[in-house]
Design a protein around this motif. Sequence first.
Motif, PDB file in Angstrom:
ATOM      1  N   SER A   1       0.820  -1.215   0.000  1.00 26.58           N
ATOM      2  CA  SER A   1       0.000   0.000   0.000  1.00 26.58           C
ATOM      3  C   SER A   1       0.853   1.264   0.000  1.00 26.58           C
ATOM      4  O   SER A   1       0.526   2.246  -0.655  1.00 26.58           O
ATOM      5  CB  SER A   1      -0.934  -0.009   1.213  1.00 26.58           C
ATOM      6  N   LEU A   2       1.972   1.224   0.719  1.00 26.47           N
ATOM      7  CA  LEU A   2       2.838   2.393   0.841  1.00 26.47           C
ATOM      8  C   LEU A   2       3.912   2.463  -0.245  1.00 26.47           C
ATOM      9  O   LEU A   2       4.664   3.432  -0.304  1.00 26.47           O
ATOM     10  CB  LEU A   2       3.499   2.404   2.222  1.00 26.47           C
TER      11      LEU A   2
ATOM     12  N   ARG B   1       3.676  -8.232 -10.616  1.00 22.10           N
ATOM     13  CA  ARG B   1       3.147  -7.978  -9.287  1.00 22.10           C
ATOM     14  C   ARG B   1       3.815  -8.971  -8.337  1.00 22.10           C
ATOM     15  O   ARG B   1       4.185 -10.069  -8.752  1.00 22.10           O
ATOM     16  CB  ARG B   1       1.626  -8.160  -9.225  1.00 22.10           C
ATOM     17  N   ALA B   2       3.945  -8.580  -7.082  1.00 25.39           N
ATOM     18  CA  ALA B   2       4.600  -9.468  -6.121  1.00 25.39           C
ATOM     19  C   ALA B   2       4.125  -9.169  -4.709  1.00 25.39           C
ATOM     20  O   ALA B   2       3.933  -7.994  -4.348  1.00 25.39           O
ATOM     21  CB  ALA B   2       6.125  -9.329  -6.199  1.00 25.39           C
ATOM     22  N   ILE B   3       3.958 -10.204  -3.924  1.00 29.05           N
ATOM     23  CA  ILE B   3       3.599 -10.043  -2.521  1.00 29.05           C
ATOM     24  C   ILE B   3       4.655  -9.189  -1.828  1.00 29.05           C
ATOM     25  O   ILE B   3       5.846  -9.484  -1.865  1.00 29.05           O
ATOM     26  CB  ILE B   3       3.529 -11.417  -1.808  1.00 29.05           C
ATOM     27  N   GLY B   4       4.229  -8.090  -1.252  1.00 31.15           N
ATOM     28  CA  GLY B   4       5.108  -7.293  -0.411  1.00 31.15           C
ATOM     29  C   GLY B   4       5.991  -6.285  -1.096  1.00 31.15           C
ATOM     30  O   GLY B   4       6.739  -5.576  -0.431  1.00 31.15           O
TER      31      GLY B   4
ATOM     32  N   GLY C   1       2.518  -4.045  -5.525  1.00 35.05           N
ATOM     33  CA  GLY C   1       1.106  -4.270  -5.243  1.00 35.05           C
ATOM     34  C   GLY C   1       0.162  -3.757  -6.315  1.00 35.05           C
ATOM     35  O   GLY C   1       0.547  -3.496  -7.466  1.00 35.05           O
ATOM     36  N   VAL C   2      -1.074  -3.600  -5.899  1.00 29.25           N
ATOM     37  CA  VAL C   2      -2.151  -3.198  -6.794  1.00 29.25           C
ATOM     38  C   VAL C   2      -1.908  -1.785  -7.331  1.00 29.25           C
ATOM     39  O   VAL C   2      -1.568  -0.867  -6.581  1.00 29.25           O
ATOM     40  CB  VAL C   2      -3.503  -3.263  -6.054  1.00 29.25           C
ATOM     41  N   LEU C   3      -2.097  -1.617  -8.636  1.00 25.98           N
ATOM     42  CA  LEU C   3      -1.928  -0.307  -9.279  1.00 25.98           C
ATOM     43  C   LEU C   3      -3.247   0.310  -9.703  1.00 25.98           C
ATOM     44  O   LEU C   3      -3.336   1.518  -9.900  1.00 25.98           O
ATOM     45  CB  LEU C   3      -1.017  -0.442 -10.505  1.00 25.98           C
ATOM     46  N   ASN C   4      -4.262  -0.532  -9.875  1.00 27.01           N
ATOM     47  CA  ASN C   4      -5.558  -0.052 -10.373  1.00 27.01           C
ATOM     48  C   ASN C   4      -6.589  -0.059  -9.249  1.00 27.01           C
ATOM     49  O   ASN C   4      -6.812  -1.076  -8.607  1.00 27.01           O
ATOM     50  CB  ASN C   4      -6.041  -0.956 -11.509  1.00 27.01           C
TER      51      ASN C   4
END
Length: 350
Positions: free
Chosen positions: A140-141, A340-343, A346-349
Motif C-alpha cells: 500500500s505504501l 506484481r509481487a507479494i510485499g 502491489g495493486v496499481l488499479n
Amino acid sequence: NHIPQYQSLKQVSEQIGQRIQKGSLVVVESTVAPGTTQHVVQKIIEEHSGLKGGEDFDLAFAYERVMPGKLINNIVNLPRIVGGITPEGAKRAVEIYSKIVKANLHTTDVLTAELSKTSENSHRDVNIAFVNEMALVCESLGVNIYEIIDLINELPSRNLHIPGAGVGGHCLPKDTWLLRFGLNEYGSHKMEPRFIALAREINNHMPTHMALLIEDALISQGLAIHDANVTVLGAAYLENADDTRNTPSATLVKILESKGATVTIHDPHVREWEFGAHEIESDLTKAVTDADCLALVTKHREYSQMDLESIKGLMRTPILVDGRNVYNEDDVTSKGFEYRAIGKAGVLND
C-alpha cells in the motif's frame, strides 16, 4: 467448524483397549488438542480394557517435529518433549526414545507436552501472519518488504519471517484450532484466544490477495479475468517437495475459477491434484503456452531457473505474479513483463 473428529485416534485407542496387557506403555505422537491424551485416549483404553491408566498401564505423549524431506533427520537430531500421565510413564517413554533420538529428551506432564506442540506451531503461524500483514502494508505504501526484513534482521535479536502466497501443510492450518478447542473443552473457563485466531485469518487471506494481484495485473494489460488463461506455478505447499496438504494453491485455483478464469496447474514434483478435476501439467512449456498470467505460489528451484525471455514468447500476455519473491522486479519488467509481487509490487488499479 474447527472441531477435531479424531476418528482414527478413537478407533486405534479402542483397538488398543481390546488388546492391551498390564504393564504396557502407550505413546501418542499425533498432534492433538491439549487434554486429548487423558480425556479421549486414556478414557477409551480404560473403557475397553478395564485397566487403570497410570496404575495398570502407562500413557505418554511425545510429538514429532517432522517435515517433508527431513523426516529421519528431524526424528533423530531434534530435541523431543515427552509428557506422561505419570512421571514413571514419561521415564519409560524416554528410555525408548533415547535409543533413537540423539538430541535432548525433556520430560514433563502430558498436558504440558500437548500444549507445547500446539503453542509451537501457533507461534510460527503468528510470526508468518505478522510479516504477511506487513507485506500488505508495504504494498500500500509502495515499499519493499524484503528490504525492510533485511534491515531489521541485521539485529541478531530480530528474526522476521518471509511473507508469501499462503500457509499450507498438515500442521499450521489446524494446530491453532486444536489449541483453541482444547482450551475451551478442558480449560477451567472459556476464553477466545484472539491473537492466534487473527493470525489464521490473515494467513488464510493470502491466496485471496494473490488473486487480487492477478486481476489487477490483467487489468493493466486490458484483460478481464473471465477471459484470461492463468497458469499456477506450484501445487505443493512446500518448495522442492510433493506434499499438497492444505496447499494455498487449492484456494487460489478455486478463487480464480469462481471469477471465470481458465486455470492450468504446473508442478515439477506433484503428480496428482486431489482438490478437483484438474490434472497437473508436468511440462512447463505446455503449461505456459498461451497463458495470460503466471502465478508463482511455490518456490520450487525449477522456477528460479526459468528462461523468462523464452517463456514470454510462448505466452499470450506476459504477466508474472510472484508470491514467493523469486524474481527481481527490474529484471522481470526489463524483459517486458507486467509484474506484481507479494510485499513489493502491489495493486496499481483502484
